[in-house]
Design a protein around this motif. Structure first.
Motif, PDB file in Angstrom:
ATOM      1  N   TRP A 294       0.778  -1.193   0.146  1.00  0.00           N
ATOM      2  CA  TRP A 294      -0.042   0.096  -0.057  1.00  0.00           C
ATOM      3  C   TRP A 294       0.738   1.302  -0.055  1.00  0.00           C
ATOM      4  O   TRP A 294       0.567   2.396  -0.399  1.00  0.00           O
ATOM      5  CB  TRP A 294      -1.084   0.068   1.267  1.00  0.00           C
ATOM      6  N   PHE A 295       2.015   1.267   0.694  1.00  0.00           N
ATOM      7  CA  PHE A 295       3.048   2.387   0.650  1.00  0.00           C
ATOM      8  C   PHE A 295       3.684   2.518  -0.950  1.00  0.00           C
ATOM      9  O   PHE A 295       3.687   3.689  -1.184  1.00  0.00           O
ATOM     10  CB  PHE A 295       3.993   2.077   1.578  1.00  0.00           C
ATOM     11  N   ARG A 296       3.855   1.661  -1.369  1.00  0.00           N
ATOM     12  CA  ARG A 296       4.358   1.553  -3.070  1.00  0.00           C
ATOM     13  C   ARG A 296       3.238   2.312  -3.742  1.00  0.00           C
ATOM     14  O   ARG A 296       3.660   3.036  -4.664  1.00  0.00           O
ATOM     15  CB  ARG A 296       4.785   0.339  -3.305  1.00  0.00           C
ATOM     16  N   LYS A 297       2.052   1.899  -3.607  1.00  0.00           N
ATOM     17  CA  LYS A 297       0.723   2.248  -4.400  1.00  0.00           C
ATOM     18  C   LYS A 297       0.637   4.054  -4.058  1.00  0.00           C
ATOM     19  O   LYS A 297       0.602   4.558  -4.805  1.00  0.00           O
ATOM     20  CB  LYS A 297      -0.204   1.548  -3.957  1.00  0.00           C
ATOM     21  N   SER A 298       0.861   4.043  -2.644  1.00  0.00           N
ATOM     22  CA  SER A 298       0.564   5.593  -2.231  1.00  0.00           C
ATOM     23  C   SER A 298       1.612   6.601  -3.054  1.00  0.00           C
ATOM     24  O   SER A 298       1.487   7.638  -3.333  1.00  0.00           O
ATOM     25  CB  SER A 298       0.834   5.651  -0.778  1.00  0.00           C
ATOM     26  N   ILE A 299       2.967   6.221  -3.041  1.00  0.00           N
ATOM     27  CA  ILE A 299       4.134   6.857  -3.592  1.00  0.00           C
ATOM     28  C   ILE A 299       3.647   7.029  -5.057  1.00  0.00           C
ATOM     29  O   ILE A 299       3.964   8.277  -5.497  1.00  0.00           O
ATOM     30  CB  ILE A 299       5.393   6.180  -3.415  1.00  0.00           C
ATOM     31  N   ARG A 300       3.396   6.034  -5.720  1.00  0.00           N
ATOM     32  CA  ARG A 300       2.809   6.180  -7.036  1.00  0.00           C
ATOM     33  C   ARG A 300       1.813   7.185  -7.381  1.00  0.00           C
ATOM     34  O   ARG A 300       1.826   8.122  -8.313  1.00  0.00           O
ATOM     35  CB  ARG A 300       2.328   4.935  -7.674  1.00  0.00           C
ATOM     36  N   LEU A 301       0.814   7.231  -6.550  1.00  0.00           N
ATOM     37  CA  LEU A 301      -0.254   8.131  -6.605  1.00  0.00           C
ATOM     38  C   LEU A 301       0.293   9.719  -6.322  1.00  0.00           C
ATOM     39  O   LEU A 301      -0.176  10.670  -7.060  1.00  0.00           O
ATOM     40  CB  LEU A 301      -1.195   7.829  -5.732  1.00  0.00           C
ATOM     41  N   ILE A 302       1.319   9.662  -5.540  1.00  0.00           N
ATOM     42  CA  ILE A 302       1.887  11.007  -5.086  1.00  0.00           C
ATOM     43  C   ILE A 302       2.643  11.381  -6.143  1.00  0.00           C
ATOM     44  O   ILE A 302       2.512  12.673  -6.496  1.00  0.00           O
ATOM     45  CB  ILE A 302       2.573  10.946  -3.666  1.00  0.00           C
ATOM     46  N   LEU A 303       3.735  10.763  -6.596  1.00  0.00           N
ATOM     47  CA  LEU A 303       4.317  10.967  -7.608  1.00  0.00           C
ATOM     48  C   LEU A 303       3.757  11.420  -9.029  1.00  0.00           C
ATOM     49  O   LEU A 303       4.460  12.350  -9.817  1.00  0.00           O
ATOM     50  CB  LEU A 303       5.495  10.001  -7.802  1.00  0.00           C
ATOM     51  N   SER A 304       2.707  10.724  -9.239  1.00  0.00           N
ATOM     52  CA  SER A 304       2.069  10.922 -10.282  1.00  0.00           C
ATOM     53  C   SER A 304       1.116  12.262 -10.391  1.00  0.00           C
ATOM     54  O   SER A 304       0.086  12.449 -11.285  1.00  0.00           O
ATOM     55  CB  SER A 304       1.457   9.601 -10.917  1.00  0.00           C
ATOM     56  N   LEU A 305       1.013  12.712  -9.307  1.00  0.00           N
ATOM     57  CA  LEU A 305      -0.059  13.809  -8.766  1.00  0.00           C
ATOM     58  C   LEU A 305      -1.515  13.420  -8.774  1.00  0.00           C
ATOM     59  O   LEU A 305      -2.362  14.347  -9.001  1.00  0.00           O
ATOM     60  CB  LEU A 305       0.217  15.164  -9.787  1.00  0.00           C
ATOM     61  N   GLN A 306      -1.815  12.354  -8.759  1.00  0.00           N
ATOM     62  CA  GLN A 306      -3.034  11.791  -8.861  1.00  0.00           C
ATOM     63  C   GLN A 306      -3.867  11.880  -7.444  1.00  0.00           C
ATOM     64  O   GLN A 306      -5.117  12.265  -7.550  1.00  0.00           O
ATOM     65  CB  GLN A 306      -3.046  10.273  -9.119  1.00  0.00           C
ATOM     66  N   ILE A 307      -2.985  12.210  -6.375  1.00  0.00           N
ATOM     67  CA  ILE A 307      -3.720  12.685  -5.227  1.00  0.00           C
ATOM     68  C   ILE A 307      -4.460  14.181  -5.344  1.00  0.00           C
ATOM     69  O   ILE A 307      -5.138  14.260  -4.319  1.00  0.00           O
ATOM     70  CB  ILE A 307      -2.565  12.888  -4.141  1.00  0.00           C
ATOM     71  N   LEU A 308      -3.998  14.904  -6.042  1.00  0.00           N
ATOM     72  CA  LEU A 308      -4.711  16.135  -6.592  1.00  0.00           C
ATOM     73  C   LEU A 308      -5.942  15.889  -7.179  1.00  0.00           C
ATOM     74  O   LEU A 308      -6.606  17.187  -7.233  1.00  0.00           O
ATOM     75  CB  LEU A 308      -3.874  17.181  -7.260  1.00  0.00           C
ATOM     76  N   GLN A 309      -6.438  14.888  -7.517  1.00  0.00           N
ATOM     77  CA  GLN A 309      -7.629  14.653  -8.371  1.00  0.00           C
ATOM     78  C   GLN A 309      -8.723  14.628  -7.285  1.00  0.00           C
ATOM     79  O   GLN A 309      -8.486  13.994  -6.257  1.00  0.00           O
ATOM     80  CB  GLN A 309      -7.572  13.644  -9.259  1.00  0.00           C
ATOM     81  N   PRO A 310      -9.965  15.087  -7.705  1.00  0.00           N
ATOM     82  CA  PRO A 310     -10.990  14.728  -6.630  1.00  0.00           C
ATOM     83  C   PRO A 310     -11.297  13.354  -6.377  1.00  0.00           C
ATOM     84  O   PRO A 310     -11.411  12.236  -7.463  1.00  0.00           O
ATOM     85  CB  PRO A 310     -12.285  15.405  -7.614  1.00  0.00           C
ATOM     86  N   GLY A 311     -11.656  13.180  -5.252  1.00  0.00           N
ATOM     87  CA  GLY A 311     -11.856  11.812  -4.794  1.00  0.00           C
ATOM     88  C   GLY A 311     -10.939  10.712  -4.591  1.00  0.00           C
ATOM     89  O   GLY A 311     -10.926   9.667  -4.407  1.00  0.00           O
ATOM     90  N   SER A 312      -9.503  11.421  -4.460  1.00  0.00           N
ATOM     91  CA  SER A 312      -8.400  10.496  -4.236  1.00  0.00           C
ATOM     92  C   SER A 312      -8.352  10.094  -2.761  1.00  0.00           C
ATOM     93  O   SER A 312      -7.844   8.910  -2.797  1.00  0.00           O
ATOM     94  CB  SER A 312      -7.053  11.385  -4.609  1.00  0.00           C
ATOM     95  N   ARG A 313      -8.950  10.542  -2.062  1.00  0.00           N
ATOM     96  CA  ARG A 313      -9.148  10.171  -0.755  1.00  0.00           C
ATOM     97  C   ARG A 313      -9.598   8.796  -0.451  1.00  0.00           C
ATOM     98  O   ARG A 313      -9.445   8.269   0.562  1.00  0.00           O
ATOM     99  CB  ARG A 313      -9.535  11.273   0.243  1.00  0.00           C
ATOM    100  N   GLU A 314     -10.697   8.481  -1.290  1.00  0.00           N
ATOM    101  CA  GLU A 314     -11.324   7.183  -1.312  1.00  0.00           C
ATOM    102  C   GLU A 314     -10.623   6.092  -1.993  1.00  0.00           C
ATOM    103  O   GLU A 314     -11.356   5.047  -1.981  1.00  0.00           O
ATOM    104  CB  GLU A 314     -12.750   7.482  -1.838  1.00  0.00           C
ATOM    105  N   THR A 315      -9.335   6.411  -2.417  1.00  0.00           N
ATOM    106  CA  THR A 315      -8.776   5.256  -3.235  1.00  0.00           C
ATOM    107  C   THR A 315      -8.421   3.978  -2.218  1.00  0.00           C
ATOM    108  O   THR A 315      -7.823   4.266  -1.163  1.00  0.00           O
ATOM    109  CB  THR A 315      -7.377   5.717  -3.704  1.00  0.00           C
ATOM    110  N   ASN A 316      -8.516   2.739  -2.627  1.00  0.00           N
ATOM    111  CA  ASN A 316      -8.280   1.918  -1.872  1.00  0.00           C
ATOM    112  C   ASN A 316      -6.769   1.472  -2.040  1.00  0.00           C
ATOM    113  O   ASN A 316      -6.406   1.230  -2.996  1.00  0.00           O
ATOM    114  CB  ASN A 316      -9.143   0.559  -2.614  1.00  0.00           C
ATOM    115  N   MET A 317      -6.262   1.583  -0.839  1.00  0.00           N
ATOM    116  CA  MET A 317      -4.568   1.213  -0.695  1.00  0.00           C
ATOM    117  C   MET A 317      -4.322  -0.111  -0.603  1.00  0.00           C
ATOM    118  O   MET A 317      -3.268  -0.352  -0.727  1.00  0.00           O
ATOM    119  CB  MET A 317      -4.196   2.142   0.018  1.00  0.00           C
TER     120      MET A 317
END
Length: 318
Positions: A294-317
């Motif tokens: 889940w940490f590796r997946k979180s890093i990918r979301l952060i580095l790809s800036l997908q965490i800035l998209q709406p609804g990113s908080r609900e992503t299943n890690m």
């Protein structure tokens, strides 16, 4: 007059010594540690936003602040001329003590948490609540701040009183004070951590054997309990690696410091042990990336800036 830190202060200024190539390499090395510690632990801080990871979050914050505040001042101190003033010098030592002791305190809390989760699982959920974890983290940081402030109160009240010339950052620490500090910030907490994790290891091995022996007779109603135990054992193993790496890095430094309490060890030995201490904050995020998908997946979301998209908080890690 070109070889003085403060040419205008002829009689009291420290002299500038020629910085060797090894000293320059050390400055670059510690600067690299600073950048890695800040960037990697910032990823951890962004990722660990769930209540169950509060202890790891606290550890990441202390490592992040150590890389952001202490290491840059450490590289500045290598230049032989301290140009930031006596007050900043005292605050530098206080910050070093605070963030180092906070990391040690977080390690103790992590060890206690794993001890209760593995050795007393029936009462873990009721005793280890989010509110209590937050309270103990606050107590840990407040105690570390109080300890650091009291230890350097005289230097903070009268900064620079022990320096021999202008341009020097020096705080005197007597043998008695150093021995007490080693006992309180190294021997006692490290002993407690080792005892707790030895107990965790023994119980974890026993539980693993028990699960393997009953794996063929597991019913549907017990499958959830088995999965929970496996999850707790995996967490204990991962955090055990974090604790072990921490012990290796810090024990080498403190043991050397204790052995050479009366004498100054060689420059190379001190450099190696100092590097172990300062590289430790960079290693924890790498351990998380190695053991936590889940940490590796979180890093990918952060580095790809997908965490800035709406609804990113609900992503299943998971």
């Amino acid at each position: 007059m070109g070889d003085l830190c403060f040419p205008q202060l002829l009689n009291v200024s420290c002299r500038i010594r020629k910085i060797s190539q090894s000293r320059t390499a050390q400055i670059y090395l510690f600067s690299l540690f600073s950048v890695l510690s800040v960037s990697l632990n910032l990823l951890v801080i962004i990722s660990l936003h769930t209540p169950t990871n509060l202890l790891l979050l606290s550890l990441a914050v202390s490592d992040f602040l150590h890389g952001l505040v202490v290491l840059p001042l450490q590289t500045h101190d290598f230049g032989d001329c301290w140009l930031l003033g006596d007050l900043i010098c005292s605050l530098y030592y206080i910050a070093t003590s605070l963030f180092t002791n906070a990391s040690i305190g977080d390690m103790i809390l992590i060890s206690v948490d794993r001890y209760m989760a593995i050795c007393d699982p029936l009462y873990y959920r009721s005793r280890v609540t989010v509110t209590r974890v937050k309270m103990w983290i606050c107590v840990c940081w407040c105690f570390c701040l109080l300890y650091s402030g009291v230890g350097y109160r005289d230097d903070l009240a009268q900064p620079g009183r022990f320096k021999s010339c202008e341009g020097q950052c020096y705080i005197y620490y007597g043998n008695t004070e150093m021995t007490v500090d080693i006992v309180l910030t190294f021997i006692a907490p490290i002993t407690l951590i080792i005892i707790l994790y030895m107990r965790v290891f023994v119980v974890a091995v026993s539980q693993a054997r028990s699960m393997r022996s009953h794996v063929g007779a597991v019913t549907l109603q017990h499958s959830g309990t088995i999965r929970t135990k496996k999850s707790e054992l995996k967490a204990a193993r991962t955090l055990g690696v974090v604790v072990l790496v921490f012990l290796i890095c810090f024990c080498s430094y403190y043991i050397l410091l204790f052995i050479f309490l009366q004498n100054i060890p060689s420059y190379l030995i001190m450099l190696i042990t100092s590097c172990l201490v300062y590289i430790n904050p960079c290693l924890n995020p790498l351990i998380y990336a190695l053991f936590y998908p889940w940490f590796r997946k979180s890093i990918r979301l952060i580095l790809s800036l997908q965490i800035l998209q709406p609804g990113s908080r609900e992503t299943n890690m998971l």
